[in-house]
Design a protein around this motif. Structure first.
Motif, short mmCIF file in Angstrom:
data_model
loop_
_atom_site.label_atom_id
_atom_site.label_comp_id
_atom_site.label_asym_id
_atom_site.label_seq_id
_atom_site.Cartn_x
_atom_site.Cartn_y
_atom_site.Cartn_z
N GLN A 1 98.16 82.67 20.11
CA GLN A 1 99.07 83.80 20.25
C GLN A 1 100.52 83.37 20.07
OE1 GLN A 1 98.93 85.82 24.03
NE2 GLN A 1 99.71 87.70 23.15
N ASP B 1 104.23 101.53 25.43
CA ASP B 1 103.53 102.59 26.15
C ASP B 1 103.43 103.80 25.22
OD1 ASP B 1 103.36 105.09 27.79
OD2 ASP B 1 103.25 103.63 29.41
N HIS C 1 104.15 92.48 19.44
CA HIS C 1 103.36 92.10 20.62
C HIS C 1 103.88 92.68 21.93
CE1 HIS C 1 101.72 89.26 17.72
NE2 HIS C 1 100.69 89.18 18.53
N THR C 2 104.90 93.51 21.90
CA THR C 2 105.42 94.09 23.14
C THR C 2 104.53 95.20 23.69
OG1 THR C 2 106.83 95.63 21.93
CG2 THR C 2 107.83 93.55 22.63
N THR C 3 103.55 95.65 22.95
CA THR C 3 102.62 96.71 23.32
C THR C 3 103.33 97.90 23.97
OG1 THR C 3 102.04 95.59 25.38
CG2 THR C 3 100.57 95.25 23.51
N GLN D 1 96.29 80.97 24.13
CA GLN D 1 97.75 80.96 24.19
C GLN D 1 98.34 80.27 22.98
OE1 GLN D 1 98.68 79.20 27.95
NE2 GLN D 1 98.48 81.12 29.06
N TRP E 1 106.68 89.26 26.15
CA TRP E 1 107.04 89.59 24.77
C TRP E 1 108.31 90.44 24.71
CZ3 TRP E 1 105.81 86.74 20.99
CH2 TRP E 1 104.62 86.06 20.96
N SER E 2 108.57 91.23 25.74
CA SER E 2 109.83 91.99 25.78
C SER E 2 111.01 91.04 25.85
CB SER E 2 109.85 92.92 26.98
OG SER E 2 108.83 93.87 26.90
N THR F 1 105.47 97.25 27.40
CA THR F 1 104.68 97.06 28.62
C THR F 1 104.34 95.60 28.87
OG1 THR F 1 102.61 97.44 27.42
CG2 THR F 1 103.63 99.35 28.47
N ASP F 2 104.74 94.70 27.99
CA ASP F 2 104.47 93.27 28.15
C ASP F 2 105.78 92.56 28.43
OD1 ASP F 2 104.15 90.43 27.38
OD2 ASP F 2 102.10 91.09 26.92
#
Length: 120
Positions: free
Chosen positions: A30, A57, A53-55, A27, A68-69, A64-65
Motif C-alpha cells: 500500500q 465519505d 486513498h483518502t476514501t 503495508q 492518507w488525509s 475518512t482515512d
C-alpha cells in the motif's frame, strides 16, 4: 504427552508470525508505491495516489482515512495546492476530534461506572 505440550505454544507462535508478516506485506504494497513516487520526486503522482486513498465519505465528501488525509495534505502543500491541502488537513483534524470525543465519552462512562461500583 511432551509433544503436545510444545505443540500448542509453537502453533500460537506460528500464527502470530504469519499474521504480523502478512500485515507488513500489505503495508509495503500500500505505501510502497507512494514512498517510491516521493523518492523519485514525482510529487504530482504521489499527491494523486494519496488523494485516491483518502476514501471520501459518500454523504459529505470528507476524507475518512486519517493517515492518507495527512499524507495528501502534506504532499499537496509541497506541490503548492494550498487550498486543497488545507481541506485535507481540516478533514484530518475533524477525524482526530471525533476520535478524541469518542474516547473521552468512553473514559467518562468507565469512570462513572467505577465510581458507582465503589460507592454502591
Amino acid at each position: 504427552m511432551r509433544v503436545t505440550r510444545f505443540l500448542k505454544p509453537f502453533s500460537v507462535l506460528m500464527m502470530v508470525t504469519l499474521v504480523t508478516g502478512c500485515s507488513t506485506i500489505t503495508q509495503d504494497q500500500q505505501f510502497g508505491d507512494f514512498e517510491g513516487q516521493l523518492q523519485r520526486g514525482d510529487i504530482y503522482q504521489a499527491s494523486s495516489y494519496a488523494v485516491e486513498h483518502t476514501t471520501p465519505d459518500p454523504d459529505t465528501g470528507n476524507a475518512t482515512d486519517l493517515l492518507w488525509s495527512l499524507q495528501a495534505g502534506a504532499v499537496l502543500r509541497t506541490q503548492g495546492s494550498y487550498q486543497l491541502s488545507s481541506q485535507y488537513f481540516d478533514d484530518a483534524e475533524a477525524l482526530i476530534k471525533a476520535e478524541h470525543i469518542k474516547n473521552s465519552a468512553k473514559k467518562v462512562a468507565g469512570e462513572t461506572a467505577s465510581f458507582l461500583v465503589k460507592w454502591l
